[in-house]
Design an enzyme around this catalytic site. Structure first.
Site, PDB file in Angstrom:
ATOM      1  N   ASN A 109       0.873  -1.112   0.020  1.00  0.00           N
ATOM      2  CA  ASN A 109      -0.107   0.040   0.020  1.00  0.00           C
ATOM      3  C   ASN A 109       0.919   1.301  -0.084  1.00  0.00           C
ATOM      4  OD1 ASN A 109      -1.619   2.264   1.796  1.00  0.00           O
ATOM      5  ND2 ASN A 109      -2.986   0.889   0.643  1.00  0.00           N
TER       6      ASN A 109
HETATM    7  N1  PLP Z   1      -2.787  -1.273   3.917  1.00  0.00           N
HETATM    8  C1  PLP Z   1      -3.385  -1.887   3.039  1.00  0.00           C
HETATM    9  C2  PLP Z   1      -3.198  -3.358   2.587  1.00  0.00           C
HETATM   10  C3  PLP Z   1      -4.483  -1.257   2.655  1.00  0.00           C
HETATM   11  O1  PLP Z   1      -5.510  -1.996   1.698  1.00  0.00           O
HETATM   12  C4  PLP Z   1      -4.900  -0.024   3.032  1.00  0.00           C
HETATM   13  C5  PLP Z   1      -6.095   0.777   2.668  1.00  0.00           C
HETATM   14  O2  PLP Z   1      -6.564   0.366   1.527  1.00  0.00           O
HETATM   15  C6  PLP Z   1      -3.853   0.612   3.948  1.00  0.00           C
HETATM   16  C7  PLP Z   1      -2.918  -0.262   4.334  1.00  0.00           C
HETATM   17  C8  PLP Z   1      -4.270   1.932   4.529  1.00  0.00           C
HETATM   18  O3  PLP Z   1      -5.064   2.014   5.482  1.00  0.00           O
HETATM   19  P1  PLP Z   1      -5.537   3.164   6.658  1.00  0.00           P
HETATM   20  O4  PLP Z   1      -6.365   4.167   5.778  1.00  0.00           O
HETATM   21  O5  PLP Z   1      -5.909   2.621   7.644  1.00  0.00           O
HETATM   22  O6  PLP Z   1      -4.075   3.927   6.740  1.00  0.00           O
END
Ligand code: PLP
Length: 344
Positions: A109
């Site tokens: 991400n």
């Molecule tokens: N990690 C993954 C695998 C995600 O799919 C996402 C959001 O879609 C995130 C991190 C980010 O999440 P947050 O908005 O809670 O920071």
């Protein structure tokens, strides 16, 4: 989102708690300890992540996966700097900081890369395999190359359930390399983490007993409204030692007597919302079985949708269905899929 969670959120807002230490609101800290252990048991996590287990492990609720990843990256960085200063007293701190390097996959991400920017430490996005999975061999090659070039590997952030296709990095092979190289292994299971609670998804938990930290978002798959990102640490002292900055006005007479964590040292802000309340009410109202049933329903819906895609000759799958995610495209020129997306 669920109604119980909304009620929890409204109550937390109404109480107006800013629980930066236990004395500000004992319930805020203590309920968080309780629900984080419930959650760890619900997800079948290794026992060393529970507060109730003797040892330095435990869980905390962060606002978002991005914050959880940043906390892991910053703590790993500080631990690495301390270790290197002891091993190499001839190097200055800034020389050490200039050599630090971290790793993740090119499927991870955006928040992983952002954590690197915020932590002023480059994060190399290593190429995932054809199946979009990052494996130990790729990490090992990168580390060998970087160490030979004088760099200091700090942390690898693996993903269980990538944003693009819900691919699962190979935690066991990554753990083998990280253990050998004293590299912190963090798992971002923001979406897929909820599925650890399902027996039929037990294989997703392989290797979790060897990771240093992990996070998963209750606001993705678990009927709790944003913001609510659970994070567990194998050794919370590594975070507390890295982030502990005290002031006289934060002291209270019960300090050190409660055996309870001061979560302000586990996170970026000082103040804390009473997020545990919405988790507690959601669990108490829907029950563990209700939450499992909800996740299974999502998985069943994805299977139904996959069958529809397969039966329609205009479309094709682009990755294997995983949990509630089906990645598909219109056959032919990519522009058709782009237009479909716009219309949707
Ligand atoms: N990690 C993954 C695998 C995600 O799919 C996402 C959001 O879609 C995130 C991190 C980010 O999440 P947050 O908005 O809670 O920071």
């Amino acid at each position: 989102v669920s109604y119980p969670s909304i009620v929890g959120e409204m109550l937390a807002s109404g109480f107006g708690i800013i629980g930066f230490s236990w004395i500000c609101s004992p319930a805020c800290t203590e309920l968080e300890v309780v629900v984080m252990d419930w959650l760890a048991k619900f997800l079948n996590l290794p026992e060393h992540f529970l507060h109730e287990t003797e040892g330095p492990g435990g869980g905390v609720i962060q606002g978002s996966a991005s914050e959880a990843v940043l906390v892991a990256v910053l703590a790993a960085r500080e631990q690495a700097v301390r270790r290197e200063r002891e091993c190499h007293p001839e190097l200055s701190e800034s020389e050490i900081r200039g050599k630090l390097i971290a790793y993740s996959s090119d499927q991870s991400n955006s928040c992983i890369e952002k954590a690197g920017v915020l932590a002023a430490m480059p994060i190399k996005l290593l190429p995932a395999g054809e199946d979009l999975v990052l494996r130990g061999a790729t990490l090992s090659e990168a580390i060998e190359r970087d160490v030979a070039a004088g760099l200091i590997p700090v942390i690898c952030i693996a993903t269980l359930g990538t944003t693009g296709t819900c691919a699962y990095d190979d935690i066991e092979s990554l753990a083998g390399i990280c253990e050998r190289r004293q590299v912190w292994l963090h798992v971002d299971a923001a979406y897929a983490g909820g599925a650890f609670a399902l027996d039929e998804c037990a294989q997703l938990r392989r290797g979790l007993d060897r990771v240093d930290s992990l996070n998963f978002n209750l606001h993705k798959f678990m009927l709790v409204n944003f913001d609510c990102s659970a994070m567990w640490l194998r050794d919370a002292n590594k975070v507390v030692d890295s982030f502990n900055v005290d002031r006289i006005y934060l002291k209270h007479k019960y300090e050190g007597q409660t055996q309870l964590p001061d979560f302000r040292h586990w996170q970026i802000p000082l103040g804390r919302r009473f997020r545990a309340l919405k988790v507690w009410i959601t669990f108490r109202t829907l029950g563990a079985e209700g939450l499992r049933a909800h996740m299974r329903k999502h998985i069943d819906l994805a299977a139904q949708f996959e069958a529809l895609v397969k039966a329609d000759e205009r479309f094709e799958l682009v990755a294997p269905r995983a949990l509630g995610l089906v990645c598909f495209r219109a056959k032919g020129d990519n522009e058709i899929t782009a237009q479909l997306l716009q219309r949707l």
